[in-house]
Design an enzyme around this catalytic site. Structure first.
Site, short mmCIF file in Angstrom:
data_model
loop_
_atom_site.label_atom_id
_atom_site.label_comp_id
_atom_site.label_asym_id
_atom_site.label_seq_id
_atom_site.Cartn_x
_atom_site.Cartn_y
_atom_site.Cartn_z
CD GLU A 38 -0.78 -6.11 0.78
OE1 GLU A 38 -0.71 -4.88 1.03
OE2 GLU A 38 -1.76 -6.66 0.26
NE ARG A 264 6.24 6.27 0.79
CZ ARG A 264 5.61 5.09 0.79
NH1 ARG A 264 4.71 4.81 1.71
NH2 ARG A 264 5.88 4.19 -0.14
CE LYS A 274 4.13 -3.11 -1.76
NZ LYS A 274 3.99 -4.22 -0.82
P1 ATP Z 1 2.68 0.48 -1.48
O1 ATP Z 1 1.98 1.49 -0.66
O2 ATP Z 1 3.53 1.04 -2.58
O3 ATP Z 1 1.86 -0.68 -1.91
P2 ATP Z 1 3.73 -0.28 1.02
O4 ATP Z 1 4.59 0.76 1.50
O5 ATP Z 1 2.40 -0.38 1.62
O6 ATP Z 1 3.74 -0.17 -0.54
P3 ATP Z 1 4.44 -2.71 2.28
O7 ATP Z 1 4.85 -4.01 1.71
O8 ATP Z 1 3.19 -2.66 3.08
O9 ATP Z 1 4.39 -1.71 1.08
O10 ATP Z 1 5.63 -2.10 3.11
C1 ATP Z 1 6.33 -2.83 4.09
C2 ATP Z 1 7.00 -1.86 5.02
O11 ATP Z 1 7.90 -1.03 4.33
C3 ATP Z 1 5.99 -0.97 5.71
O12 ATP Z 1 6.33 -0.90 7.08
C4 ATP Z 1 6.19 0.35 5.03
O13 ATP Z 1 5.91 1.40 5.92
C5 ATP Z 1 7.66 0.31 4.65
N1 ATP Z 1 7.91 1.16 3.50
C6 ATP Z 1 7.32 1.08 2.30
N2 ATP Z 1 7.76 2.05 1.48
C7 ATP Z 1 8.66 2.77 2.18
C8 ATP Z 1 9.47 3.92 1.90
N3 ATP Z 1 9.42 4.52 0.72
N4 ATP Z 1 10.29 4.38 2.86
C9 ATP Z 1 10.34 3.77 4.05
N5 ATP Z 1 9.60 2.70 4.39
C10 ATP Z 1 8.77 2.19 3.47
MG MG Z 2 1.41 -1.42 3.07
#
Ligand code: ATP
Ligand code: MG
Length: 737
Positions: A38, A264, A274
């Site tokens: 995102e 994760r 984030k």
């Molecule tokens: P936040 O929840 O902190 O806003 P997010 O994980 O929702 O962040 P996205 O931009 O939606 O952020 O994530 C893009 C992709 O990266 C998604 O498929 C998510 O599952 C993966 N991702 C995010 N954080 C991790 C992590 N710590 N380990 C593995 N994959 C991750």
């Molecule tokens: Mg997300």
């Protein structure tokens, strides 16, 4: 084992097993995955895990990975983030080719599909208001209540939904909901929201829309539009999976994507949310998204961490369904592993102390190797030397403690790449602080003016006072003091996360290098220029990572010892000394289960620095590594059959994947770049030729290892790396011991 197109041994994990089955059963002939960020913040190390996983799968299976911006929320998203994410991904070395997608491009299709659900009686417009809807959802133990608008006719719903889209209603006044089951045990299935009204400009769609889809509605359908076969997300979406399936099945989409979840990646002493990262930036706890202490890709890049080290770390961290926190030392390990053979060795003095060579006049230029330990790399730089030099204040003690191996009054040290000096006199200022050392210089070639040089206590680094360059050096430490900074993460901020050395001096050769060059400052750590704050006439260097801890090796194993008996708990405590007592009880229990009897102190050090660092707070219970195997790896490393680094890597593999010591050793050895299978067959053939000597070795005549190394080197006509040969022989010989 099969290799992928880059000749690497492919990883194994549960996702790859699923994909293998899907291909074997004919469900899919080609795989399509996606990485769906995102654009509401910068990428962090957790995203790197998802990126390396998804793009790695596409590469390994000859499939495709789409980069899809999941941009359905106009309030937080921006083009700045879209660009930053692409920049960071390119730097990580992934290539999405033409497969750049935006969920916002699917708004029309999603809207039409929502109408399909309305027509099927599976969606309705609710006027209750977002807050009232939240209230009516019930709890985990109490069912929700049905909305009074739930039984609207299809025509009324179609009509209202069309007017929602046209902008007839205000923000938050109406929503479109799926009609599933308000008593469903899974709260996500209680008539979830599909659309909300927001009169907000979208960074790509402008004002074309004022209804925006929610994540669950947008995600699976976007996967379907792109032909995604395996939609891989993190564990917290497990509860969303029934809804993911419900939407696709209700639309009758076939073949359709399937969602799979993995744990994760979490990194100790840091955060990968984030929202929290954004707060660190906006509240100015850090200098920006690219602050070198940040776990963002931009921060890691500015810090000087090589991109391959990040991929390597993600691979080491593994892909599992069990949530864990990876030790920062594992990332450090991957970074050092990369830098060890790529970072030039130069000298930099952080806290200078003046040294005057009383019997030396003039100046000279020494040709010093950039790669003092790498015999196949011969590159040199000019190093200025004169009567006045600077050494690190730490390397001198007016009153040295026992065992101090550097400079002290009347004592001698070797200056790296130069000569031996002896400290004759100490000059102090009015406050009694040492400001200068008067030393005698002993030229490299004895016999000129001096008698034979004294024996140096150690080797220290130095720079020339006049021709060295003043630099600012920044030493970075963990951003947070606690392993898992929770909601009160701001209180856990480490006040020592940056230590600035303003008066440091570096050898002048660095001025001839590109600003992107990474260095090892000998005896200090790995460093590179700060790309943002450096300018040609005011250089700033930041620490990428410390040197690996050069712990004192009190005892060396000389041969494999088999315990006569397993020591009792009291025995081991008595032998282990304080370092074992200081270990957490889990580690102690592990050691007491029989690892390295008689050498518990060393085992405890390994336990502390390697096993506990890898586990980082996780329990030893359930770790597949056996105590005996742990002991064997420690033995190999302490006996010099493998390096300490290799030992650590083997222990990591044994902890995360289980298997035998031999398998772990071979996995690590396969990084040597040699034809391992070929060499291994030579090793085995050699051992087969000398069964008596193999027996003798296993009874304790470990000196025979030299004999076997000699034999293998002869057969390979000296082509093999002797260290690797020794490594493989030791692994094979200790099987069955
Ligand atoms: P936040 O929840 O902190 O806003 P997010 O994980 O929702 O962040 P996205 O931009 O939606 O952020 O994530 C893009 C992709 O990266 C998604 O498929 C998510 O599952 C993966 N991702 C995010 N954080 C991790 C992590 N710590 N380990 C593995 N994959 C991750
Ligand atoms: Mg997300």
């Amino acid at each position: 084992m099969a290799s992928d197109s880059r000749g690497e041994t492919p990883e194994r994990d549960f996702l790859r097993e699923i994909i293998d089955q899907d291909i074997a059963s004919g469900r899919h002939t080609a795989i399509v995955v996606r990485f769906p960020p995102e654009p509401n913040g910068y990428l962090h190390i957790g995203h790197a895990k998802s990126i390396t996983l998804n793009f790695g799968l596409a590469r390994q299976y000859g499939g495709r990975c789409n980069l899809r911006f999941d941009d359905t929320n106009p309030e937080t998203e921006s083009i700045e983030f879209v660009q930053a994410i692409q920049r960071d991904m390119r730097w990580l070395g992934v290539d999405w080719g033409d497969h750049l997608c935006f969920a916002s491009d699917y708004f029309e299709q999603l809207y039409q599909w929502a109408r399909v659900l309305i027509k099927k009686g599976k969606a309705y417009v609710d006027d209750s208001g977002e807050e009232a809807i939240r209230q009516s959802r019930g709890t985990v133990t109490r069912p929700g209540t049905e909305s009074p608008y739930r039984s609207r006719s299809v025509d009324e719903n179609l009509n209202l939904f069309a007017r929602m889209r046209k902008g007839a209603f205000g923000d938050g006044t109406r929503v479109l909901r799926a009609r599933i089951d308000m008593a469903h045990p899974n709260m996500k299935m209680r008539d979830p929201l599909m659309y909300r009204i927001r009169h907000t400009t979208h960074y790509r769609q402008g004002n074309a829309w004022c209804v925006y889809p929610f994540y669950d509605w947008a995600h699976g359908q976007s996967d379907a539009i792109e032909g995604v076969t395996h939609s891989i997300c993190t564990l917290e979406f497990t509860v969303n999976r029934p809804l993911y399936d419900w939407y696709l099945d209700s639309l009758g989409i076939n073949p359709r994507p399937r969602q799979y979840e993995f744990a994760r990646l979490n990194l100790g002493h840091t955060i990968t949310s984030k929202r929290k990262l954004r707060e660190l930036v906006s509240q100015r706890h850090v200098t920006g998204w690219d602050d070198p202490r940040m776990p963002t890709i931009a921060g890691l890049r500015r810090r000087g961490i090589p991109a391959p080290a990040i991929s390597h770390f993600c691979q080491l961290a593994g892909t599992t369904r069990v949530g864990t926190v990876s030790a920062p030392s594992l990332l450090d390990y991957s970074v050092r592993h990369q830098l060890n053979h790529t970072a030039r060795r130069v000298m930099c003095v952080l806290d200078p102390l003046k040294v005057t060579l009383t019997n030396y006049e003039g100046s000279e230029t020494i040709s010093a190797p950039y790669w003092p330990r790498d015999i196949d790399k011969s590159e040199y730089r000019p190093l200025n030397f004169s009567r006045t030099l600077l050494i690190n204040r730490e390397d001198f003690r007016a009153e040295p403690e026992a065992g101090f191996r550097r400079l002290a009054p009347g004592e001698s040290v070797r200056l790296r790449h130069a000569c031996i000096i002896r400290c004759d006199d100490v000059v102090r200022d009015a406050q009694g602080t040492v400001v200068e050392l008067l030393c005698t210089y002993f030229p490299k070639e004895p016999g000129s003016t001096q008698a034979s040089p004294p024996k140096p206590r150690g080797v220290i680094h130095w720079v020339d006072e006049e021709r060295s360059i003043p630099v600012e050096v920044r030493l970075y430490n963990q951003l947070f003091t606690t392993l898992e900074p929770g909601e009160d993460y701001l209180e856990a901020l480490n006040p020592q996360s940056i230590i600035v050395k303003l008066g440091a001096r570096i050898e002048s050769s660095v001025c001839n290098d590109a600003p992107t060059v990474r260095y090892q400052f000998e005896r200090v750590g790995y460093f590179c220029q700060d790309r943002v704050d450096s300018s040609p006439d005011s250089l700033v260097f930041g620490r990428i990572v410390t040197l690996k801890d050069s712990r004192a090796r009190s005892k060396k194993f000389t041969k494999a010892k088999k315990p006569a008996r397993t020591p009792s708990v009291d025995d081991s405590r008595a032998e282990a000394g304080p370092s074992l007592q200081a270990l957490p009880s889990v580690a102690r229990a592990f050691v007491e289960r029989g690892a390295m009897p008689g050498e518990l102190e060393i085992a405890a050090q390994w336990m502390d620095e390697t096993v506990l660092a890898i586990l980082n707070g996780r329990e030893l219970d359930g770790v597949p590594m056996k105590a005996d195997d742990f002991g064997r790896v420690v033995h190999h490393a302490e006996a010099g059959n493998i390096t300490v680094d290799q030992g650590r890597q083997m222990i990591f593999i044994l902890i995360s994947d289980g298997g035998t010591v031999r398998e772990a050793g071979l996995k690590v050895a396969s990084e040597s770049g040699e034809d391992l299978a070929g060499l291994l067959s030579v090793v085995q053939a050699t051992l087969n030729l000398y069964p008596d000597k193999v027996e003798a070795y296993r009874r304790g005549k470990t000196g025979l290892l030299h004999f076997f190394v000699g034999q293998v080197m002869r057969v390979t006509k000296g082509q093999a790396q002797p260290a690797l040969v020794r490594n493989l022989l030791a692994l094979e010989l200790s099987e069955g011991m």
